[in-house]
Design a protein around this motif. Structure first.
Motif, PDB file in Angstrom:
ATOM      1  N   SER A1026       1.128  -1.021   0.035  1.00 31.78           N
ATOM      2  CA  SER A1026      -0.090   0.459   0.193  1.00 31.78           C
ATOM      3  C   SER A1026       0.713   1.413   0.133  1.00 31.78           C
ATOM      4  O   SER A1026       2.373   0.574   0.695  1.00 31.78           O
ATOM      5  N   PRO A1027       0.255   2.548  -0.769  1.00 35.00           N
ATOM      6  CA  PRO A1027       1.013   3.583  -0.612  1.00 35.00           C
ATOM      7  C   PRO A1027       1.760   3.588   0.677  1.00 35.00           C
ATOM      8  O   PRO A1027       2.821   4.941   0.994  1.00 35.00           O
ATOM      9  N   ASP A1028       0.973   3.302   1.626  1.00 37.50           N
ATOM     10  CA  ASP A1028       1.732   4.228   3.322  1.00 37.50           C
ATOM     11  C   ASP A1028       2.241   2.827   3.949  1.00 37.50           C
ATOM     12  O   ASP A1028       3.103   3.322   4.980  1.00 37.50           O
ATOM     13  N   GLU A1029       2.149   2.364   3.279  1.00 38.86           N
ATOM     14  CA  GLU A1029       3.596   1.718   2.926  1.00 38.86           C
ATOM     15  C   GLU A1029       2.689   0.017   4.872  1.00 38.86           C
ATOM     16  O   GLU A1029       3.298  -0.453   5.278  1.00 38.86           O
ATOM     17  N   THR A1030       1.487   0.196   5.021  1.00 41.34           N
ATOM     18  CA  THR A1030       1.274  -0.611   6.678  1.00 41.34           C
ATOM     19  C   THR A1030       0.486  -1.898   6.176  1.00 41.34           C
ATOM     20  O   THR A1030       0.457  -3.512   6.624  1.00 41.34           O
ATOM     21  N   ARG A1031       0.102  -2.149   4.523  1.00 44.15           N
ATOM     22  CA  ARG A1031      -0.401  -3.059   4.040  1.00 44.15           C
ATOM     23  C   ARG A1031       0.634  -3.886   3.203  1.00 44.15           C
ATOM     24  O   ARG A1031       0.867  -2.981   2.285  1.00 44.15           O
ATOM     25  N   ILE A1032      -0.182  -5.045   2.997  1.00 45.41           N
ATOM     26  CA  ILE A1032       0.306  -6.398   1.880  1.00 45.41           C
ATOM     27  C   ILE A1032      -1.085  -5.755   0.838  1.00 45.41           C
ATOM     28  O   ILE A1032      -2.148  -7.188   1.725  1.00 45.41           O
ATOM     29  N   VAL A1033      -1.222  -6.097  -0.212  1.00 43.17           N
ATOM     30  CA  VAL A1033      -2.080  -6.889  -0.889  1.00 43.17           C
ATOM     31  C   VAL A1033      -1.695  -8.502  -1.741  1.00 43.17           C
ATOM     32  O   VAL A1033      -0.814  -8.040  -2.173  1.00 43.17           O
ATOM     33  N   SER A1034      -2.296  -9.122  -1.644  1.00 42.86           N
ATOM     34  CA  SER A1034      -1.978  -9.875  -2.916  1.00 42.86           C
ATOM     35  C   SER A1034      -3.423 -11.007  -3.441  1.00 42.86           C
ATOM     36  O   SER A1034      -4.249 -11.454  -2.899  1.00 42.86           O
ATOM     37  N   GLY A1035      -2.517 -11.575  -4.149  1.00 35.83           N
ATOM     38  CA  GLY A1035      -3.924 -11.827  -5.081  1.00 35.83           C
ATOM     39  C   GLY A1035      -3.358 -13.756  -5.696  1.00 35.83           C
ATOM     40  O   GLY A1035      -2.198 -13.598  -5.869  1.00 35.83           O
ATOM     41  N   SER A1036      -4.308 -14.431  -5.455  1.00 37.63           N
ATOM     42  CA  SER A1036      -3.413 -16.469  -5.271  1.00 37.63           C
ATOM     43  C   SER A1036      -4.654 -16.750  -6.570  1.00 37.63           C
ATOM     44  O   SER A1036      -5.836 -16.653  -6.438  1.00 37.63           O
ATOM     45  N   SER A1037      -4.017 -17.803  -6.572  1.00 27.77           N
ATOM     46  CA  SER A1037      -4.934 -18.868  -7.414  1.00 27.77           C
ATOM     47  C   SER A1037      -5.895 -20.074  -6.760  1.00 27.77           C
ATOM     48  O   SER A1037      -6.606 -20.354  -7.110  1.00 27.77           O
ATOM     49  N   ASP A1038      -6.010 -19.339  -5.340  1.00 33.68           N
ATOM     50  CA  ASP A1038      -6.642 -20.274  -4.356  1.00 33.68           C
ATOM     51  C   ASP A1038      -8.334 -19.266  -4.148  1.00 33.68           C
ATOM     52  O   ASP A1038      -9.369 -19.312  -3.869  1.00 33.68           O
ATOM     53  N   LYS A1039      -8.295 -17.862  -5.803  1.00 34.86           N
ATOM     54  CA  LYS A1039      -9.499 -17.535  -6.282  1.00 34.86           C
ATOM     55  C   LYS A1039     -10.091 -15.996  -5.334  1.00 34.86           C
ATOM     56  O   LYS A1039     -10.594 -15.148  -5.486  1.00 34.86           O
ATOM     57  N   THR A1040      -8.357 -15.690  -4.093  1.00 31.12           N
ATOM     58  CA  THR A1040      -8.949 -14.894  -3.389  1.00 31.12           C
ATOM     59  C   THR A1040      -7.845 -13.972  -3.494  1.00 31.12           C
ATOM     60  O   THR A1040      -6.745 -13.608  -3.790  1.00 31.12           O
ATOM     61  N   VAL A1041      -8.168 -12.697  -3.016  1.00 32.35           N
ATOM     62  CA  VAL A1041      -7.091 -11.198  -2.727  1.00 32.35           C
ATOM     63  C   VAL A1041      -7.320 -11.019  -1.181  1.00 32.35           C
ATOM     64  O   VAL A1041      -8.502 -11.377  -0.313  1.00 32.35           O
ATOM     65  N   ARG A1042      -6.099 -11.229  -0.792  1.00 27.57           N
ATOM     66  CA  ARG A1042      -6.176 -10.678   0.751  1.00 27.57           C
ATOM     67  C   ARG A1042      -5.005  -9.575   1.176  1.00 27.57           C
ATOM     68  O   ARG A1042      -4.242  -9.396   0.162  1.00 27.57           O
ATOM     69  N   LEU A1043      -5.215  -9.137   2.463  1.00 28.85           N
ATOM     70  CA  LEU A1043      -4.390  -7.709   3.029  1.00 28.85           C
ATOM     71  C   LEU A1043      -4.446  -8.958   4.007  1.00 28.85           C
ATOM     72  O   LEU A1043      -4.179  -8.785   4.955  1.00 28.85           O
ATOM     73  N   TRP A1044      -2.769  -8.262   4.104  1.00 31.51           N
ATOM     74  CA  TRP A1044      -1.965  -8.435   5.287  1.00 31.51           C
ATOM     75  C   TRP A1044      -1.196  -7.037   5.718  1.00 31.51           C
ATOM     76  O   TRP A1044      -0.601  -5.859   5.527  1.00 31.51           O
ATOM     77  N   GLU A1045      -1.188  -7.252   7.232  1.00 30.18           N
ATOM     78  CA  GLU A1045      -0.331  -6.158   8.194  1.00 30.18           C
ATOM     79  C   GLU A1045       0.994  -6.642   7.726  1.00 30.18           C
ATOM     80  O   GLU A1045       1.522  -7.397   8.537  1.00 30.18           O
ATOM     81  N   VAL A1046       1.919  -5.132   7.492  1.00 30.99           N
ATOM     82  CA  VAL A1046       3.659  -5.036   7.307  1.00 30.99           C
ATOM     83  C   VAL A1046       4.015  -5.358   8.777  1.00 30.99           C
ATOM     84  O   VAL A1046       4.979  -5.634   9.741  1.00 30.99           O
ATOM     85  N   ALA A1047       3.431  -4.515   9.812  1.00 27.95           N
ATOM     86  CA  ALA A1047       3.680  -4.677  11.610  1.00 27.95           C
ATOM     87  C   ALA A1047       3.740  -5.775  12.014  1.00 27.95           C
ATOM     88  O   ALA A1047       5.218  -6.427  12.427  1.00 27.95           O
TER      89      ALA A1047
END
Length: 1611
Positions: A1026-1047
């Motif tokens: 993310s532009p503020d570097e607090t999160r990561i987005v990921s896309g997967s072959s499991d058909k989902t999009v996930r968000l993660w906390e960087v910290a």
């Protein structure tokens, strides 16, 4: 200072290649030396002792192995002995009055001959030493010096005749020393054991001196009544003891305090009371770090050791403050001091001005020389004995004359070694007045003995900054050799500083290569800066740390590191500007103010330039400054600033501040005070000057480019022409005028200059120069800024902020602003081509620019003799700008650099590549290291590094500047790394892998951060911060999009669900509020999500027809770009979710990656077609006129018997009639078929057309009325593939997928007889024989069959041979042969009478052969294939005729000849029909002939109206055209076709290459076609017509080309 070293009684230098070879050598040291000595021994022992003097005639070869290169060279003993003698004769005495040592050495050969036994026993090693060290000395500068001095010592010993038995022990010991010195281990250890080796050399020289003086010493002993034998034994034993101790110390690698033994006769003379500058001597702490400055030190030591009367006695080493001059001088001084060769080292220091060292220089040097040499001491003592005032005189002229020159001129028989005198920091010797006489002495300008009268073995090294007064006095003196620190390459300086820094900061925590490299780069070649920086880091102030100090030092904020050097700068400037003091000369204030004003102006110009330029260019620019008062020469100021500027000693060398910190100092008002320079004030002047330099300097074909056929790289004289025709000021102005305009506030006068520039053809000349000097890419980002700058004028006008006077004559600059943007587009499209071959700026680029281009509208008329676009010219700029080629496999990832100037790409070819985003040219070499396909690449935020992820399971970092890997690969993933990205601040990297994990890495240490992020249940295909570097987005072959906390590494909420297939790509919007995701083929959609709530924002974005592989937001977040396996790129409006414009077409395979440029104006796409394409993200205007004619794929074609019409069938079931001359439709489409029209045939009289279709019908049409005749012919139960009229037009034959052939009555439409049965597969082709008695058919059953046309019965057995389905059959004109084409990629000939194959299959096609046909005379066969080529064959030999005919972009389904055989017609899956020149090597003139349908089931005749072609060669292969109009042919083709065979010159053309070049014979560049036009460029030298019309056609009738290309311009 020590008085234990004797100076005068040592030998002078000899050439390093001098050899002295002893007979009967048996010395065999180890290693390379042993091998060399063995060869010397073998060669020498062949020479009889009695014939030594006369051995020149026999001249036996001695093979000498060069230890460094392995190259052997021959030598003979007599020449070696002669060389040794000559070397001894070259030695000079300390006294200038004794010019030769011939008295000592003239009898050396005879003496050596007489003393053979002594030499053979004791002197063998000394004799061969030169032969060994010649090749071995080039190892280390110190080792080279040591070996050279040992060589001098050997010459002394070998030249002596007085060798009695008492000396043999010492000679034996010296032999052992030389044996030891020639061992490999000793040679390699010299640099690391300098202290011990220096003492060995000193002691050896002392021994040689004792041996030389032995006769004199014996006489002295006799006079004293001493026992000569006893004295000799005692003295030699002391020498031997010291040598033994020193060699043992060397073997033990331990430095022992061994006192050098020196034997002296006579008393020591007292020089007390003589003025001596205490503390001005050698400072061993100032030496260069070992391993640094080796090149320049070697050069200087070589000069010291050189011999000859023409050797310059003084070396002046100049350079800016802090460059390391003193370190070099003290290193050399220390080395020669180690071996007893230092005469004196005298150092000035501005901090010791109170010591008045400038008044003590020569008395101190004379004293140092006296301490080192007894004879000099005696002479000096004699000089002051009766003139005690000389001991304390401050008059340096008297010192020079009485204390130095006269004592050195005393007669002496001594033979001496080199004597080095170092005068360091001459510029710190006081003011201009105080050092004037010293400079005049050194320059030989005073009425005293000149420096050239010094003994020939003396060398004086002077170091200083290049101050104006020093330069004025020393320049031009023939005896002074000039060396400059500026001559040291930046790479060498940076290497040495990196070595220095790494040593200085060794052991400092957390410091490694990265920090050392950064400091070395920041030092900018300045050792003093590096020294101060290291000290600052190692000794941090209270409360700080070394790393904090490092950050401050390398920070771009000058305030944090300015004070390190500012005091030095202020002191130097004050000295230069002669600031009045109470004791100095008082300059009038007005003069000082004037001097300061000149300083401010000139330094403003120097600091304000975008890159350093030389003095001559500074003057050239200043002469165009708008204020005439500023148009003065800058030498007076620049020469005075030599201490602070590099490059002031040469008018052609760029002038620059010695370091960036000097600029910081001058531009800091608080720190620099009266020396403050306001750089902004000069920008307007530099902008004006640049524009006016171009106005006066630019011209058409400025470098006299030889030929438009050549790329710039093959123009052998271009480099010289650039240097001659493009002076540095013009080069600078062309590259940097936009920079200065942007740095200037809007100015109406300057805007007027810019408008004039864009309105004049010098705009093109500017582009020409940028192309020649390879600087086009810099213009691409600059031109939009110029356009923006000009738009300010429009706003000012709109709000009325211009005065009435300012408004007069120019009411705005909208046109100039638009022109700037137009030029940017021009360079983006044509830049790569212009860089490759600059003449094509005019020959190709200008003609191909769009109709509405400002460049085209303004300048096309000035260049009338270029190619012209007869049709297909774009109206506006196209979306595609550049096609980049270079990867050898699919491009999987693209990424723009943060400044938008570079593009990084990753590929399935396992490489990462860099490209210039402006021109599409490759930058540097491919980044190689991955062992699997590179799936993802991304730039760091500062643009200095690239991260890549690969199928080899690794992540790599790359240095953008060096193209080298940064450290080792990042290991941790256990499967493909599919996606990589830097964090916005560049400190972290995120990666996603097929191992189902997301990982975080520290970008600096390359270590993992925490544990892998688990959560996805299938492959992770895409990740992003993310532009503020607090999160990561990921896309997967499991058909989902996930968000993660960087910290924390924990999931941020629940997965985003909605896609029904794998998520292949994800991207954050610039504001972080939206996420875009793209999905695989079963889904094929793009979705937008709210990044906070995780909810969909709108309905899925639909439009792609296959999986969407990549998605990216525009920088402003208003648009999304997507790339898909459907080979298209699409733009979407984020607010509405709707497509923006039409899909971007051009890629020919999957689009794997898409990326916006940082400014949002461009899109880069990477595809499995191995290309990268650059697109204009904002193009929405219509590009050109729509193609005329057909819009569906043409599935069949036939020509009318009179050649005036072409009938085509299409995939949509329609039949069309076209005008054969123009390609325009004739009447309305013929409608009736409900599926593909697979075959068409005209009746012999042209009144009827027969068609067949996959709808299982055959239809007849009235060709005149365009109406259906009767009902469809029904009977076939499968798609009908082929129809053909009988020669008399009464019958129609048809072949079908139902495996039958049917005959029909052409008048009634009724079946004739029963179906012809026999084939076991679908019938692909049918053809009547010329006499109508037989029918041939080809089938999927891989056979050809013949049938009796009257009875319908088979004739003979099936014709067997093909190994694939038979797609086409045709009879020869005489009916004796059948030709067939097959899916087995071959063409076969068959004998109709026997049913046997005729010869071997015709091979050449690389894919299915769809169609075959005989020429009307039966001599040739034409074939069309899925390999997109048309081929011609010799029907008699079966050999190919010429090269394949290229042009179609898809499989060629149908081919046939015209009746006269001069044309071929083909139709292809690419939706075109082409008419080709078919008579290779024969006439190309047009004919209107009769129908020739009997030779082909599809009809084959086409004619064109006869037209006179205004070229010299209209009827032969010199006729080159890329148009349907013969008057558009290239005129004079003599030069283009020179050197090619006349029978088929067109076949030597390279068809339009992937890079856009159309090349003639020998790769002669004829013209270049931009990417968008290539899609519609259907003509080549073999093509006479392409249907549908409306594609690109070229008029070359007025084109100037080759060596006459410059005639394209008319003044």
């Amino acid at each position: 200072m020590s008085n234990s070293n004797q100076l005068r009684d040592l030998p002078s230098p000899v050439p390093p290649d001098t050899t002295a070879v002893a007979r009967g050598c048996s010395v065999q040291p180890p290693g390379k030396v042993r091998r060399f000595l063995r060869k010397v021994k073998d060669g020498v022992t062949k020479i009889p002792h009695s014939n030594l003097k006369d051995s020149a005639s026999s001249n036996p070869n001695i093979e000498v192995q060069d230890a460094s290169s392995g190259v052997e060279q021959g030598a003979d003993p007599q020449s070696a002995l002669r060389d040794a003698t000559q070397a001894a004769q070259l030695t000079k005495p300390l006294s200038a009055r004794v010019t030769s040592a011939a008295s000592t050495t003239k009898n050396a050969p005879a003496d050596l001959e007489a003393a053979y036994n002594v030499e053979n026993t004791y002197l063998r090693s000394l004799k061969i030493f030169d032969s060994v060290i010649g090749p071995l000395a080039d190892v280390h500068p110190y080792a080279k010096m040591v070996l050279g001095l040992l060589s001098y010592a050997s010459k002394i010993v070998l030249a002596q005749t007085d060798r009695d038995q008492a000396m043999l022990r010492l000679l034996e010991k010296l032999g052992q020393v030389y044996d030891y010195m020639m061992q490999d281990s000793t040679l390699h250890g010299i640099p690391s054991m300098q202290s011990i080796i220096g003492r060995i050399v000193q002691q050896t020289l002392e021994c040689s001196q004792f041996i030389k003086d032995y006769s004199t010493t014996k006489n002295f002993w006799h006079r004293l009544g001493k026992n000569v034998i006893s004295e000799t034994d005692n003295t030699t034993q002391q020498y031997i003891n010291v040598l033994d101790e020193l060699m043992q110390s060397f073997r033990d690698q331990v430095t022992h305090d061994v006192e050098i033994f020196v034997y002296r006769t006579g008393k020591t003379l007292d020089l007390s009371g003589m003025t001596y500058a205490e503390g001005a001597g050698l400072d061993t702490g100032k030496q260069c770090l070992p391993g640094t400055r080796t090149e320049i030190i070697t050069e200087i030591t070589d000069w010291v050791n050189s011999t000859g009367d023409d050797i310059q006695r003084v070396l002046w080493l100049s350079g800016p403050a802090g460059k390391g001059k003193s370190a070099i001088a003290h290193t050399i001084a220390n080395w020669f001091n180690d071996v007893g060769g230092l005469g004196s080292c005298y150092c000035f220091d501005h901090q010791r001005d109170a010591d008045r060292r400038h008044e003590k220089i020569f008395s101190t040097i004379a004293h140092d020389l006296a301490d080192r040499d007894p004879e000099m001491r005696r002479a000096l003592a004699e000089a002051v004995k009766d003139a005690s005032s000389l001991k304390t005189t401050a008059d340096i002229v008297q010192q020079w004359d009485k204390l130095l020159m006269k004592p050195l001129g005393k007669p002496s028989g001594s033979i001496v070694r080199p004597v080095v005198i170092v005068i360091d920091a001459l510029d710190e010797s006081g003011g201009v007045e105080t050092r004037l006489r010293l400079l005049q002495i050194l320059a030989g300008k005073l009425g005293v003995q000149r420096i050239t009268k010094l003994p020939a073995n003396f060398r004086i090294i002077v170091t200083s900054r290049p101050l104006r007064d020093i330069e004025a006095e020393l320049s031009g003196a023939q005896h002074i050799r000039r060396m400059s620190m500026d001559d040291i390459s930046s790479a060498t300086a940076e290497r040495d500083i990196r070595t220095y820094v790494s040593k200085q900061l060794e052991g400092v925590s957390h410091f490694g290569d990265r920090e050392f490299i950064t400091l070395a780069e920041k030092a900018d070649g300045l050792f003093e800066w590096a020294r101060l920086a290291c000290r600052y880091i190692k000794e941090p102030i209270l409360g700080s740390s070394p790393m904090a100090c490092f950050d401050a030092v390398v920070s771009r904020d000058p305030a944090e590191r300015s004070m390190l050097l500012y005091e030095m700068f202020h002191l130097i400037l004050t000295q230069i500007m002669h600031k009045p003091t109470s004791t100095s000369f008082q300059h009038p204030q007005k003069l000082r103010s004037t001097a300061l004003a000149s300083f401010h102006s000139v330094m403003g110009q120097i600091l304000g330039t975008a890159e350093p330029i030389p003095l001559v260019s500074l003057n050239a620019m200043r002469h165009h400054f708008p204020d005439k008062r500023d148009r003065y020469e800058v030498e007076v100021v620049v020469k005075g600033l030599g201490p602070l500027l590099s490059g002031t000693t040469d008018s052609s060398t760029p002038i620059r501040p010695l370091h960036a910190s000097f600029r910081d100092f001058l531009t800091d008002r608080e720190c620099s005070g009266e020396f403050f320079v306001d750089v902004s004030k000069v920008q307007r002047d530099l902008a004006f000057a640049s524009l006016r330099v171009m106005e006066h300097g630019l011209s058409f074909n400025i470098c006299n480019l030889k030929s438009s056929y050549l790329p710039n790289s093959e123009d052998s004289g271009l480099r010289g022409q650039i240097e001659k025709c493009i002076p540095p000021d013009l080069s600078y102005a062309c590259r940097f005028w936009p920079v200065h305009v942007q740095a200037t506030n809007f100015d109406p006068e300057l805007a007027k200059e810019i408008k004039s520039f864009f309105d004049h053809q010098r705009l093109l000349y500017w582009i020409e120069v940028l192309g020649i000097i390879k600087a086009l890419s810099g213009a691409v980002p600059a031109l939009p800024l110029i356009a923006k700058w000009l738009k300010v004028s429009t706003w000012l006008l709109s709000v009325g902020l211009h005065t009435q006077l300012q408004l007069q004559g120019h009411a705005g600059y909208e046109d100039a602003s638009s022109a700037a943007m137009d030029v940017q587009r021009f360079i983006q499209v044509f830049g790569g081509m212009i860089l490759h071959s600059t003449p094509h700026l005019y020959v190709s680029a200008l003609p191909f620019s769009p109709v509405n281009s400002a460049l085209s509208r303004t300048f096309s008329a000035r260049f009338p003799n270029s190619l012209r676009l007869a049709s297909g010219r774009d109206i506006n700029w196209t979306a595609v700008q550049t096609v980049i080629r270079g990867h050898t496999n699919g491009v999987s990832s693209v990424s723009f650099s943060p400044d938008g100037t570079r593009i990084a790409t990753g590929s399935w070819d396992c490489t990462v590549r860099l490209w210039d985003a402006g021109t599409g040219q490759s930058v540097g070499k491919p980044l190689e290291g991955h062992t699997g396909p590179v799936a993802s690449v991304s730039f760091s935020p500062d643009g200095t590094r690239i991260v890549s992820g690969s199928a080899d399971n690794t992540v790599r970092l790359w240095d953008v500047t060096t193209w080298q890997p940064v450290g080792e690969p990042l290991l941790g993933h256990t499967d493909w790394v599919r996606s990589v990205a830097f964090s916005p601040n560049g400190t972290r990297i995120v990666t996603g892998s097929l191992d189902y994990t997301v990982r975080l890495w520290n970008a600096a240490t390359r270590q993992p951060i925490g544990e892998p992020l688990w959560g996805h249940t299938n492959c992770v295909n895409s990740v992003s911060f993310s532009p503020d570097e607090t999160r990561i987005v990921s896309g997967s072959s499991d058909k989902t999009v996930r968000l993660w906390e960087v910290a924390t590494g924990q999931p941020a909420g629940e997965p985003l669900e909605g896609h029904t297939s794998s998520v292949l790509s994800v991207s954050f919007s610039a504001d972080g509020t939206r996420i875009a995701s793209a999905s695989d083929i079963l889904d094929g959609t793009v979705r937008l999500w709210d990044a906070v709530t995780g909810k969909p924002v709108c309905e899925p974005l639909l439009g792609h027809t296959r999986c969407v592989k990549s998605v990216s937001f525009s920088p402003d977040g208003s648009r999304i770009v997507t790339g898909s396996d459907d080979e298209t790129v699409r733009l979407w409006d984020v607010a509405t979710g709707k497509p923006v414009g039409e899909p971007l077409l051009g890629h020919t395979s999957w689009v794997c990656s898409v990326s916006f440029s940082p400014d949002g104006t461009r899109i880069a796409t990477g595809s499995m077609d191995c290309t990268v394409r650059l697109w204009d993200a904002g193009t929405s205007q219509p590009v050109g006129e729509p193609s005329q004619g057909l819009t569906k794929s043409i599935t069949s074609v036939s020509l009318s018997p009179d050649g005036t019409r072409i009938a085509t069938g299409s995939e949509d079931g329609t039949v069309r009639l076209l005008d054969a001359a123009t390609g325009q439709p004739v009447g309305e489409p013929l409608l009736g078929h409900t599926a593909w029209v697979t075959s068409i045939s005209f009746s012999p009289d042209g009144t009827r057309i027969a068609t067949c279709s996959d709808d299982m019908t055959v239809r007849l049409w009235d060709s005149g009325k365009g109406q259906l005749v009767g009902e469809p012919l029904l009977g076939h139960t499968g798609g009908v593939r082929s129809v053909s009229f009988s020669p008399n037009g009464t019958r129609i034959a048809s072949g079908s997928a139902d495996m039958t052939v049917r005959m029909w009555d052409a008048r009634t439409g009724q079946p004739v007889g029963e179906p012809l049965l026999g084939h076991t597969g679908g019938v692909r082709s049918v053809s009547f024989s010329p006499n109508g008695t037989h029918i041939a058919s080809g089938s999927d059953d891989m056979t050809v069959r013949m049938w009796d046309a009257r009875t319908g019965q088979p004739v003979g057995e099936p014709l067997l041979g093909h190994t694939g389905g038979v797609e086409s059959v045709s009879f020869s004109p005489d009916g004796t042969r059948i030709v067939s084409g097959s899916f087995d990629k071959t063409v076969r000939l068959w004998d109709v009478g026997t049913g046997r194959p005729v010869g071997e299959p015709l091979k050449g096609h690389t894919d299915w052969v769809y169609s075959v046909s005989f020429s009307p005379d039966g001599t040739r066969i034409v074939s069309g294939s899925e390999d997109i080529t048309v081929r011609l064959w010799d029907a008699a030999t079966g050999q190919p005729i010429g090269q394949p005919l290229w042009g179609h972009t898809s499989g060629v389904r149908s081919v046939s000849f015209s009746r006269d055989g001069t044309r071929i017609i083909s139709r292809s899956w690419d939706r075109t029909v082409r008419v080709w020149y078919g008579a290779i090597g024969k006439s190309l003139q047009d004919h209107a002939e009769e129908d020739c349908s009997a030779s082909s089931p599809h009809g084959s005749c086409i004619s064109h109206p006869t037209a006179a072609v205004p070229t010299p060669n209209t009827v032969n292969d010199d006729f080159i055209s890329f148009s349907s109009n013969s008057t558009h042919a290239l005129r004079d083709t003599t030069e283009l076709l020179a050197g090619t065979a006349h029978d088929d010159r067109r076949s030597t053309f390279t068809f339009l290459r992937d890079d856009g070049w159309m090349m003639g014979p020998n790769r002669r560049h004829l013209f270049w076609v931009p990417p968008a036009s290539r899609e519609v460029f259907r003509y080549n030298p073999w093509t006479t017509l392409v249907i549908p019309r409306g594609g690109l056609e070229l008029d070359l009738s007025r084109m100037a080309h080759g060596t006459r290309w410059q005639h394209c311009y008319e003044e």
